[in-house]
Motif scaffolding. Structure first.
Motif, PDB file in Angstrom:
ATOM      1  N   LEU A   1     -37.149 -24.691 -19.088  1.00 60.04           N
ATOM      2  CA  LEU A   1     -38.436 -24.335 -19.796  1.00 60.04           C
ATOM      3  C   LEU A   1     -39.369 -25.703 -19.942  1.00 60.04           C
ATOM      4  O   LEU A   1     -40.401 -25.502 -20.532  1.00 60.04           O
ATOM      5  CB  LEU A   1     -38.278 -23.750 -21.172  1.00 60.04           C
ATOM      6  N   LEU A   2     -38.832 -26.700 -19.510  1.00 58.23           N
ATOM      7  CA  LEU A   2     -39.547 -27.934 -19.841  1.00 58.23           C
ATOM      8  C   LEU A   2     -40.781 -28.155 -18.990  1.00 58.23           C
ATOM      9  O   LEU A   2     -41.786 -28.646 -19.543  1.00 58.23           O
ATOM     10  CB  LEU A   2     -38.601 -29.223 -18.880  1.00 58.23           C
ATOM     11  N   GLU A   3     -41.179 -27.502 -17.996  1.00 58.30           N
ATOM     12  CA  GLU A   3     -42.393 -27.338 -17.391  1.00 58.30           C
ATOM     13  C   GLU A   3     -43.078 -26.403 -17.635  1.00 58.30           C
ATOM     14  O   GLU A   3     -44.210 -26.024 -17.037  1.00 58.30           O
ATOM     15  CB  GLU A   3     -42.337 -27.599 -15.766  1.00 58.30           C
ATOM     16  N   THR A   4     -42.632 -25.480 -18.401  1.00 56.85           N
ATOM     17  CA  THR A   4     -43.264 -24.186 -18.612  1.00 56.85           C
ATOM     18  C   THR A   4     -44.733 -24.154 -19.429  1.00 56.85           C
ATOM     19  O   THR A   4     -44.589 -24.965 -20.323  1.00 56.85           O
ATOM     20  CB  THR A   4     -42.388 -23.137 -19.392  1.00 56.85           C
ATOM     21  N   LYS A   5     -45.624 -23.804 -18.917  1.00 58.74           N
ATOM     22  CA  LYS A   5     -46.947 -23.640 -19.651  1.00 58.74           C
ATOM     23  C   LYS A   5     -47.074 -22.080 -20.108  1.00 58.74           C
ATOM     24  O   LYS A   5     -46.875 -21.184 -19.453  1.00 58.74           O
ATOM     25  CB  LYS A   5     -47.945 -23.960 -18.851  1.00 58.74           C
ATOM     26  N   GLY A   6     -47.038 -21.934 -21.437  1.00 64.58           N
ATOM     27  CA  GLY A   6     -47.359 -20.846 -22.069  1.00 64.58           C
ATOM     28  C   GLY A   6     -47.159 -20.561 -23.424  1.00 64.58           C
ATOM     29  O   GLY A   6     -47.623 -21.817 -24.100  1.00 64.58           O
ATOM     30  N   ASP A   7     -46.905 -19.494 -24.145  1.00 64.62           N
ATOM     31  CA  ASP A   7     -46.985 -19.516 -25.453  1.00 64.62           C
ATOM     32  C   ASP A   7     -45.671 -20.166 -25.982  1.00 64.62           C
ATOM     33  O   ASP A   7     -45.566 -20.278 -27.259  1.00 64.62           O
ATOM     34  CB  ASP A   7     -47.217 -17.870 -25.867  1.00 64.62           C
TER      35      ASP A   7
ATOM     36  N   LEU B   1     -37.468 -28.937 -35.685  1.00 65.26           N
ATOM     37  CA  LEU B   1     -38.380 -28.426 -34.404  1.00 65.26           C
ATOM     38  C   LEU B   1     -38.533 -27.007 -34.473  1.00 65.26           C
ATOM     39  O   LEU B   1     -39.686 -26.550 -33.826  1.00 65.26           O
ATOM     40  CB  LEU B   1     -37.273 -29.035 -33.280  1.00 65.26           C
ATOM     41  N   LYS B   2     -37.340 -26.269 -34.746  1.00 67.71           N
ATOM     42  CA  LYS B   2     -37.880 -24.671 -34.840  1.00 67.71           C
ATOM     43  C   LYS B   2     -38.812 -24.514 -35.677  1.00 67.71           C
ATOM     44  O   LYS B   2     -39.694 -23.445 -35.078  1.00 67.71           O
ATOM     45  CB  LYS B   2     -36.430 -23.969 -34.980  1.00 67.71           C
ATOM     46  N   SER B   3     -38.913 -25.068 -36.875  1.00 64.83           N
ATOM     47  CA  SER B   3     -40.127 -24.412 -37.762  1.00 64.83           C
ATOM     48  C   SER B   3     -41.535 -24.966 -37.117  1.00 64.83           C
ATOM     49  O   SER B   3     -42.264 -24.222 -37.013  1.00 64.83           O
ATOM     50  CB  SER B   3     -39.805 -25.481 -39.063  1.00 64.83           C
ATOM     51  N   ASP B   4     -41.539 -26.209 -36.455  1.00 64.54           N
ATOM     52  CA  ASP B   4     -42.784 -26.647 -35.960  1.00 64.54           C
ATOM     53  C   ASP B   4     -43.273 -25.581 -34.697  1.00 64.54           C
ATOM     54  O   ASP B   4     -44.396 -25.444 -34.386  1.00 64.54           O
ATOM     55  CB  ASP B   4     -42.504 -27.980 -35.076  1.00 64.54           C
TER      56      ASP B   4
ATOM     57  N   GLY C   1     -46.406 -23.000 -34.460  1.00 62.74           N
ATOM     58  CA  GLY C   1     -47.355 -23.077 -33.344  1.00 62.74           C
ATOM     59  C   GLY C   1     -47.703 -24.358 -32.720  1.00 62.74           C
ATOM     60  O   GLY C   1     -48.551 -24.549 -32.102  1.00 62.74           O
ATOM     61  N   LYS C   2     -46.947 -25.180 -33.276  1.00 62.62           N
ATOM     62  CA  LYS C   2     -47.082 -26.804 -33.051  1.00 62.62           C
ATOM     63  C   LYS C   2     -46.820 -26.973 -31.562  1.00 62.62           C
ATOM     64  O   LYS C   2     -45.727 -26.483 -31.362  1.00 62.62           O
ATOM     65  CB  LYS C   2     -46.364 -27.813 -33.780  1.00 62.62           C
ATOM     66  N   VAL C   3     -47.619 -27.325 -30.755  1.00 58.97           N
ATOM     67  CA  VAL C   3     -47.093 -27.704 -29.238  1.00 58.97           C
ATOM     68  C   VAL C   3     -46.379 -28.812 -29.049  1.00 58.97           C
ATOM     69  O   VAL C   3     -46.670 -29.975 -29.700  1.00 58.97           O
ATOM     70  CB  VAL C   3     -48.342 -27.990 -28.529  1.00 58.97           C
TER      71      VAL C   3
END
Length: 148
Positions: free
Chosen positions: A34-40, A91-94, A98-100
């Motif tokens: 998922l490191l390179e995944t662009k999305g939600d 990290l999970k909370s961020d 919606g924090k990118v």
């Protein structure tokens, strides 16, 4: 092939705890593509939720084992767990807010905390718990006494 492969060097000679460690590594292996995944970020959120839940269970089990086996540094090890959980939860909370996040940074941080912990800190208790009868528990308590 997985990004992180389980090796016998990671074993703590306790089948239940080794199974937990394998699950943690599985979460990291799920995160890696998922490191390179662009999305939600839904996939990253799902992996982080699974990781948080599993880490809580694992910490409870491991801490109980260390205490029952008479590992003298179990309190210091628990403090490491508390700090590790704080990182995972933050990290999970961020992510949930919606924090990118930089997925590469996220993976590197978790990999460092979790895999290095298994190969380093966890190996210190192996002589104490090897062959110990393991009875699972279901709740983890932080050093500050708060349930999570």
């Amino acid at each position: 092939m997985s990004f992180i492969e389980w090796t016998e060097e990671m074993s703590v000679k306790a089948p239940v705890l080794d199974g937990h460690h394998r699950m943690i590594i599985d979460c990291l292996n799920q995160l890696h593509p998922l490191l390179e995944t662009k999305g939600d970020g839904a996939d990253i959120r799902a992996v982080m939720a699974k990781l948080e839940d599993f880490v809580l269970l694992h910490f409870a089990e491991e801490e109980r084992e260390m205490k029952q086996a008479g590992f003298p540094d179990w309190r210091a090890h628990k403090d490491l767990h508390d700090r590790m959980y704080d990182v995972v939860f933050s990290l999970k909370s961020d992510i949930e807010r919606g924090k990118v996040l930089d997925a590469r940074h996220l993976f590197d941080l978790l990999n460092d905390w979790l895999v290095t912990h298994i190969l380093g800190e966890d190996q210190k208790y192996v002589p104490f718990i090897a062959g110990h009868d393991h009875q699972p528990v279901a709740q983890w308590r932080r050093s500050n006494g708060k349930d999570v």
